[in-house]
Design an enzyme around this catalytic site. Structure first.
Site, mmCIF file in Angstrom:
data_model
loop_
_atom_site.group_PDB
_atom_site.id
_atom_site.type_symbol
_atom_site.label_atom_id
_atom_site.label_comp_id
_atom_site.label_asym_id
_atom_site.label_seq_id
_atom_site.Cartn_x
_atom_site.Cartn_y
_atom_site.Cartn_z
ATOM 1 N N PHE A 190 0.842 -1.200 0.000
ATOM 2 C CA PHE A 190 0.000 0.000 0.000
ATOM 3 C C PHE A 190 0.879 1.253 0.000
ATOM 4 C CE2 PHE A 190 -2.676 -3.322 1.813
ATOM 5 C CZ PHE A 190 -3.805 -3.213 1.015
ATOM 6 N N GLU A 231 0.142 -2.588 5.356
ATOM 7 C CA GLU A 231 -1.044 -2.979 6.114
ATOM 8 C C GLU A 231 -2.327 -2.330 5.613
ATOM 9 O OE1 GLU A 231 -2.564 -3.244 10.789
ATOM 10 O OE2 GLU A 231 -0.535 -2.569 10.305
ATOM 11 N N LYS A 267 0.444 -7.766 13.332
ATOM 12 C CA LYS A 267 1.141 -7.766 14.619
ATOM 13 C C LYS A 267 2.078 -8.955 14.621
ATOM 14 C CE LYS A 267 0.387 -4.194 16.868
ATOM 15 N NZ LYS A 267 1.570 -3.306 16.943
#
Length: 757
Positions: free
Chosen positions: A271, A288, A304
């Protein structure tokens, strides 16, 4: 925008790479470029927006909830997302975008949504230093310019711009499209823009230069202190998890478009995002996904868990991440938080977690990724969705509002774009937003890069610092930037943040992927003079009245060392073995030694009754080689040789800062509270040391976790040491000179710890 609009898409000739095309937009206003996995695998470029909406600073009312009439001032920018045209005649094709609102939602907008006052960063939990200054030099002396050279940053917290046309590159088909939200009054201008974009696909790109650095802010002590304080909050039940970041700053000159083009070409982020707001630029390389809405279906994919990708042992690092209990627990906590966030606006029973704990490769790192999905009911829109979930939980913590309060307290400067979101809302495609991490925030003369990680009760403070730099390193390398030479960790350049390789015992090399043994940071020529990690690690636990004091903390530290050094978990029957051996003893010392043998750990457990005093009350200063001392090695020959008669060595580093003794940690007592060295590679993170930190927190005793100059003790401050067996020992003498007697503060802590036992 209530007028009727149709989408038109025109295929443009040319196969020029996205980065080269983007360079042709460098002189336009409001340039936005999204690269990677956007819109089903598309790259998007837009410029010259019709209108811009930005958040404004000001006093903020109570937290806003979905369905409320108004938004806090800093979050009012979200109302722009409700201003969308009604598009008719949408042609087949799942990835058309056409236009819509593109931009940045900054972290301050999230603070406003959670009712946190704008601009007032509360650091009251940071006690004054023992010498009366506040905060400590390690925290206050950092040069923290804003993006435009001022401090703090003065650009809008959020910036959204409306575009009625975009240039889209379909990577699967390798085709360029000019797409527009076509209206009669804009027809002539859109036709002109179509011709202009077609020309830019043919025109040669002009490459411009840029430079930055060196970056400051990578010193470990401030970050380690913040992590340790957050662990204290977690152990106190104040919070489950919190994301703490460090900030790197440098001077910047040159073309931000070319910086983004080059780095996105190199890293290929999922992204990537470039947004030029006019008063600042974001060049982001995020892995993310925050939110994706297609129709009424909403998806989020929190990250995570991180391990480095070195190109040498990538598969092994992926396995380490897959087997990490700490990272899995961290990920699942955030999955639960995101389920709760989506549950605030999605239909009852519609929120699910279709994928958990997937290992994914990203630039320079492996990540642990999960997926949460839900269905947004009719009557709620993208403003409602974002307001219910923003800022992203993976970069704040759980519970979210309390995590954000601790972020305010323990980070040195307020976040801006970092941990907010970048993306778009299109009346044709839907909505897609990434989490703003791995991103450069750039102004007229400065550039900032933030990097952080989730802190849990099992976090190793110095490893959390290393994780931040592991995340920052791919961006710095791709851009040709570097950290300042002054960023050192006990003589180790901060840029060298690779974790040490694991120890391999005889017969274990094949399974662990190593063929050489390891000396953990010991100086060349040390030979057998220093501890041999292949001899194993140990824990010494106090048995009192048949009870094993702080056994869970001892075993947690032991497992962290075994996994890091040997890649092995604790034996499954260890707890039963230890508790069984302790039975029948009143006051005793229980010793656990774990030694790697092939693919397993040999266990030895011994118990010896305590006889006589256990604490040594005299210290003598001594030098000790730099290295990784935060593991409790079973080979203690070097430490035993350093002990002198009735006195223990007090190790001091090359800068004159106190480290620890050969048997425990050190606390300095002054008129304003306590001070203890940070838990970096140079000291063992003592179990009793941690209990003192907990007790000080409970009692409200001011505490500084920062380097302790030896000169501070010599100026008349008191000292006590901590260890598992002797607990708190007041020190009477240092180098033959008397020290102040124990006071009420020490007695209060000792009493509090007795209650905890």
């Amino acid at each position: 925008m209530t007028h009727k609009t149709e989408i038109r898409a025109f295929r443009l000739a040319g196969d020029r790479p996205v980065a080269e095309v983007l360079r042709g937009f460098a002189d336009d206003a409001g340039v936005v470029c999204l690269r990677g996995s956007w819109a089903g695998g598309s790259d998007l470029i837009a410029s010259e927006p019709l209108t811009v909406h930005s958040g404004q600073a000001g006093d903020v009312p109570a937290a806003w909830a979905p369905g409320a009439e108004g938004l806090p001032a800093q979050a009012a920018v979200l109302t722009a997302l409700r201003e969308q045209p009604l598009v008719v005649g949408i042609p087949p094709g799942p990835h058309y975008v056409g236009g819509g609102w593109f931009g940045v939602l900054g972290y301050p907008t999230g603070r406003a949504l959670h009712g946190l006052p704008d601009g007032s960063v509360d650091r009251s939990d940071r006690a004054t230093s023992l010498d009366g200054s506040t905060p400590s030099d390690s925290l206050a002396s950092l040069d923290r310019p804003g993006l435009d050279g001022s401090a703090p940053l003065d650009r809008p917290a959020s910036w959204l711009a409306y575009y009625d046309h975009v240039l889209r590159y379909d990577r699967a088909q390798q085709v360029w499209w000019f797409e527009a939200l076509w209206t009669p009054e804009r027809a002539a201008e859109l036709a002109r823009r179509q011709r202009l974009f077609a020309e830019r696909l043919r025109a040669p790109a002009i490459r411009r230069s840029y430079c930055a650095g060196p970056f400051t802010g990578a010193a470990p002590d401030p970050h380690v202190q913040a992590v340790e304080r957050c662990i204290t909050h977690i152990r106190a039940g104040d919070i489950f998890q919190v994301n703490i970041a460090l900030r790197l700053d440098a001077e910047f000159n040159g073309s931000t478009v070319d910086l983004f083009a080059d780095v996105s070409d190199e890293l290929r982020p999922a992204f990537g995002a470039y947004v030029d707001t006019g008063s600042g630029t974001l060049a982001g390389f995020s892995p993310e996904l925050f939110l994706r809405r297609r129709g009424r279906t909403v998806t989020t994919a929190p990250i995570k868990g991180t391990r480095p990708r070195t190109g040498i042992a990538d598969d092994r690092e992926a396995e380490v991440l897959r087997d990490s209990v700490k990272d899995a627990a961290e990920n699942v906590m955030i999955v639960d938080l995101m389920r709760n966030d989506l549950g605030r606006v999605c239909g009852p029973g519609s929120v699910t977690a279709p994928a958990l704990l997937e290992i994914q490769p990203h630039p320079g790192v492996w990540h642990l990724v999960s997926t949460v999905a839900g269905v947004l009911p009719d009557g709620l829109d993208d403003a409602d969705l974002i307001a219910a979930t923003f800022p992203p939980g993976s970069v704040t913590g759980a519970p979210k509002t309390r995590a954000m309060q601790l972020i305010d307290t323990y980070e040195d400067t307020p976040r801006q774009a970092f941990t907010g979101s970048v993306g778009f809302v299109s009346p044709v495609y839907g909505a897609e937003w990434s989490v703003t991490i791995r991103s450069f925030e750039i102004g007229a003369r400065t550039i900032t890069l933030w990097a952080g990680g989730g802190i849990t009760v099992d976090s190793v403070p110095i490893e959390e610092w290393r994780e931040c730099l592991i995340k920052a390193r791919p961006l710095l390398r791709a851009a040709g930037f570097r950290l300042a030479a002054a960023a050192y960790l006990r003589g180790e350049p901060a840029a060298e943040v690779d974790r040490p390789p694991q120890v391999v015992s005889a017969g274990g090399a094949a399974s662990l992927g190593r063929t050489e043994s390891w000396s953990p940071g010991w100086p060349a020529g040390s030979g057998g003079e220093l501890p041999d990690p292949a001899a194993g690690v140990l824990e010494t636990v106090l048995v009192r009245g048949g009870h094993l004091v702080a056994l869970a903390d001892h075993l947690a530290r032991l497992e962290r060392s075994c996994r890091e050094l040997y890649g092995l978990p604790l034996p499954p029957d260890l707890i039963a073995m230890v508790t069984g051996r302790a039975g029948g003893f009143s006051d005793a010392r229980l010793r656990i030694v774990l030694t790697p043998v092939g693919e397993r750990l040999d266990v030895e457990v011994t118990v010896a009754p305590l006889t006589g005093p256990t604490g040594v009350r005299q210290l003598v200063t001594a030098d000790r080689p730099a290295g990784v001392w935060r593991h409790k090695y079973a080979d203690r020959r070097w430490l035993a040789a350093a002990e002198q008669g009735d006195a223990l060595p007090l190790f001091v580093d090359a800068d004159g800062h106190v480290l620890e003794t050969s048997r425990g940690n050190v606390f300095v007592v002054g008129p304003d509270g306590l001070r203890t060295p940070p838990a970096d590679d140079a000291i063992l993170p003592g179990v009793t040391r941690r209990l003192v930190l907990d007790a000080a927190f409970d009692l409200g005793i001011p505490l500084r976790i920062e380097p302790v100059p030896l000169a501070l003790i010599r100026s008349g401050y008191g000292v006590f040491t901590t260890s598992a067996i002797s607990r708190l020992t007041h020190i009477d003498m240092l180098d033959g000179e008397p020290l102040p007697a124990a006071g009420e503060l020490e007695r209060s802590i000792a009493a509090a710890m007795c209650v905890r036992e």
